[in-house]
Design a protein around this motif. Sequence first.
Motif, short mmCIF file in Angstrom:
data_model
loop_
_atom_site.label_atom_id
_atom_site.label_comp_id
_atom_site.label_asym_id
_atom_site.label_seq_id
_atom_site.Cartn_x
_atom_site.Cartn_y
_atom_site.Cartn_z
N UNK A 136 32.66 82.92 4.84
CA UNK A 136 31.48 82.76 3.99
C UNK A 136 31.20 81.28 3.71
N UNK A 137 32.26 80.48 3.58
CA UNK A 137 32.08 79.04 3.34
C UNK A 137 31.41 78.38 4.54
N UNK A 138 31.81 78.79 5.75
CA UNK A 138 31.22 78.24 6.97
C UNK A 138 29.75 78.66 7.06
N UNK A 139 29.50 79.94 6.82
CA UNK A 139 28.12 80.43 6.90
C UNK A 139 27.22 79.74 5.89
N UNK A 140 27.72 79.51 4.69
CA UNK A 140 26.94 78.83 3.67
C UNK A 140 26.59 77.41 4.12
N UNK A 141 27.55 76.72 4.72
CA UNK A 141 27.30 75.36 5.20
C UNK A 141 26.25 75.35 6.30
N UNK A 142 26.27 76.37 7.17
CA UNK A 142 25.25 76.47 8.23
C UNK A 142 23.88 76.66 7.60
N UNK A 143 23.78 77.59 6.64
CA UNK A 143 22.49 77.86 6.00
C UNK A 143 21.95 76.64 5.28
N UNK A 144 22.83 75.94 4.57
CA UNK A 144 22.40 74.80 3.76
C UNK A 144 22.36 73.50 4.54
#
Length: 231
Positions: A136-144
């Motif tokens: 989830x941390x990786x996905x959040x960084x991709x989104x942001x």
Amino acid sequence: MSRQDRLFELIQTLRAAEAPRTAQALAGTLEVSVRTVYRDIATLQAMRVPVEGAAGIGYVLRRGYDLPPLNFDTEEAEALRVGLALLARTGDSALVRAGQRVRDKIAALHGPAAWLNVAPFGAPFDDPHAGCVPVALIRQAVREERKLEIDYRVPDGEATCRVIRPLVVIYHLEVKMVAAWCELRHDFRHFRLDRIWGCTSLPDSFAGQGDALRTLWAEREGVDKVAAGLA
């Protein structure tokens, strides 16, 4: 939780309530501050959602109000059930939990389908308590479009500290990877998540560059844009 998701959960919480819910109680349910609840209530009222009540008394949702239904035919609903069940193979615990919530909503509208089963074998679940970096941390960084500093270790024991611009999360059957622009190598690189021993979200962003970098990555890798979700 995003603001949009929070507003949805607030509506669902008020729909299920048998009596007025105070802002304090709603804040506890949504895990936010009371001030945030007041702002969200005002937002819903501005959107003509029939929330009634006042601070200190409690809030209710006028009977008869509901969100638009999920209009899926039988085949579409079954495709969703199978696809959501396959999330168990990704090892992404946050996505699995979200997928179960969606499956529950589909079941509430279309009924159960216990005859559809998907074997859960796949990548191991990310467990922060065991030292794993949450996907989830990786996905959040991709989104942001936010840079990450990672401690990456290859099988021979060599460890490097990298600053990356995460672009694509790739779910293989037994491993998860992130495709990124590596600032150390000045090129695209793929990093296995089970080899990332530490991960820190940096204040630096690469806002506005994500789509262009993903397109270049897809061309370099020969990845179909539709399959990669870029179209």
